[in-house]
Design an enzyme around this catalytic site. Structure first.
Site, PDB file in Angstrom:
ATOM      1  CG  ASP A  79     135.497  -7.243  -6.468  1.00  0.00           C
ATOM      2  OD1 ASP A  79     136.150  -7.573  -7.480  1.00  0.00           O
ATOM      3  OD2 ASP A  79     135.000  -6.117  -6.306  1.00  0.00           O
ATOM      4  NE  ARG A 181     131.688   3.798  26.872  1.00  0.00           N
ATOM      5  CZ  ARG A 181     130.408   4.132  26.960  1.00  0.00           C
ATOM      6  NH1 ARG A 181     129.961   5.215  26.330  1.00  0.00           N
ATOM      7  NH2 ARG A 181     129.574   3.377  27.639  1.00  0.00           N
ATOM      8  CB  ALA A 195     135.379  -3.468   0.319  1.00  0.00           C
ATOM      9  CG  LEU A 198     132.504   3.347  -0.435  1.00  0.00           C
ATOM     10  CD1 LEU A 198     133.138   4.725  -0.347  1.00  0.00           C
ATOM     11  CD2 LEU A 198     132.549   2.844  -1.872  1.00  0.00           C
ATOM     12  CB  SER A 199     129.167   0.008   3.148  1.00  0.00           C
ATOM     13  OG  SER A 199     129.778  -0.704   4.211  1.00  0.00           O
TER      14      SER A 199
END
Length: 299
Positions: A79, A181, A195, A198-199
Site C-alpha cells: 500500500d 492541546r 491506515a 485506524l491505529s
C-alpha cells in the site's frame, strides 16, 4: 460502477510500476510483462526499475510519462508504494490497479501468484472502478503559502523531532471548532481511514463517503473526540505562538512540510482523483473481513 464490455481490450497502453530493489516485485513485474506482451498490448515500464530487468526493447518513462501516455497503470508493491505512485498518477486520466507485494494490501487487489484470470477480465472491461479523492495540505505564513502537497491517506500535524504537546486551534469553513492541546492531529480520507487513523482509534469510512475524519493524537483532555465532516469543508489549523519548536505536516507519512508557531495549515479536498480499478467481484467489506480478521457469518 461496473463496466461490462465483452471481447474488447479496454486498455490499449499499460504502464508497469514496481518497487525497486525488491526481488519478488521484480519477479511479478516480469510475469506481468510476459502475460501482457503476449496479448499485443503496448507496455511502458517505470524507468526506476527498468535497468534491473533482464529484458530489452521496451519503452520506459517516469511516473509523469506513464500518467500522460498510458490508459492503465499496474503497480506492484504494498500500500505504501501504491500511495507514492497514486499521488503522481492522480493528476492524470489514468486508471490504476495494484498487485499486492506488501503486508495488508487495502489498495492492491491482485494476488501476485494468481493475477492472470482477474486481470484478463479487467482487460475485457469487466471490472469495478472507484474514484478516491485526495487531500491538499498547505502551510501559510503571514498570508503567503510557503509549501503544499497532496495526500491519498492522510495529512498529519505532528512535532518535528521529539514527541511533545502542541497547541492549535481548529476552524472548519472559518468557523471556530475547538482549541486543542495534543501530540498532533490526523486528517484522513476514507481511503486513509483504515491506515494511521485506524491505529489511533479513528472511524472506518467506506470509500463512497464524501467525508474526512479529524482525529486528535493523544489529546490532553478527555472530552476531545474524533469527528467526521463533509469532505468539501476547508479545515484550518492555527498553530499557537506558544509552541516552542518547528512542526511538520506529513502527507501519507512520506512528504513533510515544515510549519512554525503562528502559521496556518489549510487542509482541503484536492482537485485530483485516483481512478482505482478493482476486479469485478471486489467487495469492500470482504476486504475488511480479510485484512482485519473480522469473524465469519454466524449462519
Amino acid at each position: 460502477m461496473a463496466a461490462q464490455r465483452d471481447n474488447l481490450i479496454e486498455f490499449k497502453t499499460i504502464g508497469l510500476i514496481a518497487k525497486t530493489q525488491h526481488p519478488e516485485a521484480k519477479q511479478t513485474l516480469l510475469a506481468l510483462y510476459r502475460f501482457l506482451k503476449a496479448k499485443g498490448i503496448k507496455l511502458v515500464i517505470d524507468q526506476r526499475i527498468a535497468d534491473e530487468l533482464p529484458i530489452n526493447g521496451f519503452e520506459r518513462a517516469d511516473l509523469v510519462g506513464i500518467g500522460i501516455s498510458c490508459d492503465l497503470a499496474i503497480v506492484v508493491g504494498g500500500d505504501g508504494y501504491m500511495l507514492g505512485a497514486a499521488r503522481v498518477l492522480a493528476r492524470f486520466d489514468i486508471a490504476v490497479i495494484g498487485v499486492n507485494r506488501g503486508n495488508l494490501g487495502f489498495l492492491t487487489d491482485l494476488d501476485p501468484e494468481n493475477f492472470e484470470q482477474p486481470l484478463e477480465q479487467v482487460l475485457l472491461g469487466n471490472y469495478q472502478i472507484e474514484k478516491r479523492f485526495l487531500l491538499e495540505a498547505q502551510v501559510h505564513r503571514h498570508g503567503d503559502m510557503k509549501s503544499s502537497n497532496t495526500a491519498v491517506n492522510e495529512a498529519v500535524l505532528h512535532p518535528d523531532k521529539i514527541a511533545h504537546m502542541l497547541e492549535f486551534e481548529v476552524y472548519v469553513n472559518d468557523n471556530f471548532m475547538l482549541n486543542q492541546r495534543a501530540d498532533g492531529l490526523i486528517i484522513a480520507t476514507p481511503t486513509g481511514s483504515t491506515a494511521y487513523s485506524l491505529s489511533g482509534g479513528g472511524p472506518i469510512l467506506t470509500p463512497n463517503l464524501d467525508a474526512i475524519s479529524l482525529l486528535p493524537m493523544f489529546p490532553h483532555t478527555l472530552n476531545s473526540r474524533p469527528i467526521v465532516i463533509d469532505a468539501n469543508s476547508h479545515v484550518r489549523l492555527k498553530l499557537a505562538l506558544s509552541n516552542k519548536s518547528e512542526m511538520q505536516i506529513s502527507c501519507d507519512s512520506h512528504v513533510n512540510l515544515s510549519a512554525l508557531p503562528g502559521d496556518d495549515v489549510i487542509i482541503k479536498k484536492s482537485q485530483d482523483q485516483l481512478k482505482l480499478v478493482h476486479p469485478e467481484n471486489y467487495n469492500y467489506f470482504h476486504v475488511l473481513q480479510n485484512k482485519l480478521g473480522w469473524g465469519n457469518k454466524l449462519y
